[in-house]
Design a protein around this motif. Sequence first.
Motif, PDB file in Angstrom:
ATOM      1  N   ASP A  59       0.832  -1.212   0.000  1.00 13.14           N
ATOM      2  CA  ASP A  59       0.000   0.000   0.000  1.00 13.14           C
ATOM      3  C   ASP A  59       0.863   1.258   0.000  1.00 13.14           C
ATOM      4  OD1 ASP A  59      -2.364  -1.542   0.069  1.00 13.14           O
ATOM      5  OD2 ASP A  59      -2.231  -1.717   2.249  1.00 13.14           O
ATOM      6  N   LYS A  75       0.133  -8.295  -2.585  1.00 12.65           N
ATOM      7  CA  LYS A  75      -1.264  -7.839  -2.668  1.00 12.65           C
ATOM      8  C   LYS A  75      -1.263  -6.346  -3.005  1.00 12.65           C
ATOM      9  CE  LYS A  75      -3.815  -6.921   1.044  1.00 12.65           C
ATOM     10  NZ  LYS A  75      -4.464  -5.627   0.848  1.00 12.65           N
ATOM     11  N   LYS A 125     -11.561  -5.611  -3.049  1.00 11.66           N
ATOM     12  CA  LYS A 125     -12.728  -5.891  -2.190  1.00 11.66           C
ATOM     13  C   LYS A 125     -14.011  -5.586  -2.950  1.00 11.66           C
ATOM     14  CE  LYS A 125     -10.292  -5.015   2.151  1.00 11.66           C
ATOM     15  NZ  LYS A 125      -9.060  -4.414   1.611  1.00 11.66           N
ATOM     16  N   MET A 141     -13.547  -8.551   8.856  1.00 10.79           N
ATOM     17  CA  MET A 141     -12.376  -7.681   8.732  1.00 10.79           C
ATOM     18  C   MET A 141     -11.623  -7.556  10.057  1.00 10.79           C
ATOM     19  SD  MET A 141     -13.640  -4.881   5.948  1.00 10.79           S
ATOM     20  CE  MET A 141     -11.950  -4.374   5.620  1.00 10.79           C
ATOM     21  N   SER A 142     -10.448  -6.926   9.975  1.00 11.69           N
ATOM     22  CA  SER A 142      -9.523  -6.945  11.119  1.00 11.69           C
ATOM     23  C   SER A 142      -9.597  -5.734  12.027  1.00 11.69           C
ATOM     24  CB  SER A 142      -8.087  -7.062  10.592  1.00 11.69           C
ATOM     25  OG  SER A 142      -7.785  -5.954   9.767  1.00 11.69           O
ATOM     26  N   GLN A 161      -1.382  -3.499  12.976  1.00 10.43           N
ATOM     27  CA  GLN A 161      -2.703  -3.552  13.625  1.00 10.43           C
ATOM     28  C   GLN A 161      -2.681  -4.353  14.935  1.00 10.43           C
ATOM     29  OE1 GLN A 161      -6.118  -4.207  10.898  1.00 10.43           O
ATOM     30  NE2 GLN A 161      -4.617  -4.037   9.238  1.00 10.43           N
ATOM     31  N   GLY A 199       1.646  -5.460   5.770  1.00 11.16           N
ATOM     32  CA  GLY A 199       1.902  -4.244   5.006  1.00 11.16           C
ATOM     33  C   GLY A 199       2.917  -3.348   5.670  1.00 11.16           C
ATOM     34  N   ARG A 200       2.432  -2.438   6.541  1.00 12.69           N
ATOM     35  CA  ARG A 200       3.298  -1.398   7.106  1.00 12.69           C
ATOM     36  C   ARG A 200       4.514  -1.941   7.839  1.00 12.69           C
ATOM     37  NH1 ARG A 200      -1.665   1.547   9.893  1.00 12.69           N
ATOM     38  NH2 ARG A 200      -2.471  -0.574   9.588  1.00 12.69           N
TER      39      ARG A 200
HETATM   40  O1  O7M Z   1      -0.267  -4.607   7.690  1.00 14.47           O
HETATM   41  P1  O7M Z   1      -1.101  -3.390   7.427  1.00 14.47           P
HETATM   42  O2  O7M Z   1      -2.066  -3.103   8.498  1.00 14.47           O
HETATM   43  O3  O7M Z   1      -0.287  -2.201   7.027  1.00 14.47           O
HETATM   44  O4  O7M Z   1      -1.946  -3.713   6.094  1.00 14.47           O
HETATM   45  C1  O7M Z   1      -2.963  -4.667   6.084  1.00 14.47           C
HETATM   46  C2  O7M Z   1      -3.459  -4.863   4.690  1.00 14.47           C
HETATM   47  O5  O7M Z   1      -4.513  -5.800   4.719  1.00 14.47           O
HETATM   48  C3  O7M Z   1      -4.033  -3.603   4.035  1.00 14.47           C
HETATM   49  O6  O7M Z   1      -3.805  -3.696   2.644  1.00 14.47           O
HETATM   50  C4  O7M Z   1      -5.505  -3.697   4.328  1.00 14.47           C
HETATM   51  O7  O7M Z   1      -6.290  -3.040   3.354  1.00 14.47           O
HETATM   52  C5  O7M Z   1      -5.718  -5.212   4.259  1.00 14.47           C
HETATM   53  N1  O7M Z   1      -6.837  -5.729   5.077  1.00 14.47           N
HETATM   54  C6  O7M Z   1      -6.916  -5.442   6.413  1.00 14.47           C
HETATM   55  O8  O7M Z   1      -6.042  -4.809   6.995  1.00 14.47           O
HETATM   56  N2  O7M Z   1      -8.013  -5.880   7.107  1.00 14.47           N
HETATM   57  C7  O7M Z   1      -8.994  -6.612   6.569  1.00 14.47           C
HETATM   58  O9  O7M Z   1      -9.924  -6.997   7.253  1.00 14.47           O
HETATM   59  C8  O7M Z   1      -8.900  -6.954   5.217  1.00 14.47           C
HETATM   60  C9  O7M Z   1      -7.773  -6.567   4.513  1.00 14.47           C
HETATM   61  C10 O7M Z   1      -7.606  -7.148   3.221  1.00 14.47           C
HETATM   62  O10 O7M Z   1      -6.552  -7.406   2.713  1.00 14.47           O
HETATM   63  O11 O7M Z   1      -8.721  -7.516   2.623  1.00 14.47           O
HETATM   64  C11 O7M Z   1      -8.626  -8.224   1.445  1.00 14.47           C
END
Ligand code: O7M
Length: 213
Positions: free
Chosen positions: A9, A31, A60, A114-115, A173, A190-191
Motif C-alpha cells: 500500500d 497484494k 474488495k 475484517m480486522s 494492527q 503491510g506497514r
Molecule cells: O499490515 P497493514 O495493516 O499495514 O496492512 C494490512 C493490509 O490488509 C491492508 O492492505 C488492508 O487493506 C488489508 N486488510 C486489512 O487490513 N483488514 C482486513 O480486514 C482486510 C484486509 C484485506 O486485505 O482484505 C482483502
Amino acid sequence: MTEIILALDVMKKDKAVSIVQKAAPYIDKVKIGYPLVLAEGLGIAEILSEYKKPLIADFKVADIPNTTRLIAEEVFSRGFSAIICHGFVGHDSVRACVETAHENMGECYVVTEMSHPGAVDFFHGGVAERIAELVCEAGADGIIAPATRPERTAVLRSLIGNKKILSPGVGAQGGDPDAIAGIVDGIIVGRAIYESSDPAAAARQYSCFRTGI
Ligand code: O7M
C-alpha cells in the motif's frame, strides 16, 4: 507452511518496486489494492511481474454480478493471479467473481470478517459465519479473516474446512503472527514491512512462519 503476503500500500511506483525487490526473497505473494492502483494505474501489475511473485488484486469488490464480472475480467487480463471480493453482497455477486476467476485460471478470496475494531459492528452476530457458508457454496478458493481476532478466525476455519485463509492484521494492527500462523495459509503484512527502514530484514522476520520452523 504459511505464506507471507506483502500488502503493497505505497503510493509511488519507484517505492513499490524498491520494496518488492528488497523483500522478494522473504515473501510469497504481493497484494495490491486501491492506494497503489489509483496512484499509479493498473499497469503497475506488469511492472511488478518482473519479480515473479503472484499478484493479488485487493479491490474488495462489492457490486452487482455484471459489474463484478467486468472488474474481475480486467484484473485477470492484467496478469493478476487472484482477486478479492466482499461476501456480504450475496451469492450471485460472489459467484460471478468466483466464476470469472476460475475461467481465467485465477483464484477468488472472499472477505468474511475484517480486522479493524469497527468490523464487529456488522460482521459479528452470525454474518461472518453465513458468509463462510456462502464461500463454500460458491466454490471460492478461500477467505480473508482477521489476524487481530484469532479466535474468530478459528471459528471460520471450522466452517470452511481446507479452503485457504489469508489473514491481515499482523504487525501494525497488533495481530500476533504466532497466534494466527498455525490456522491460516497466508499472513498479509503491510506497514511492518514497507514502512521499515530495512524492508528486507522486516520481511525476513516472518520467514519462520513460511518454513514452519
Ligand atoms: O499490515 P497493514 O495493516 O499495514 O496492512 C494490512 C493490509 O490488509 C491492508 O492492505 C488492508 O487493506 C488489508 N486488510 C486489512 O487490513 N483488514 C482486513 O480486514 C482486510 C484486509 C484485506 O486485505 O482484505 C482483502
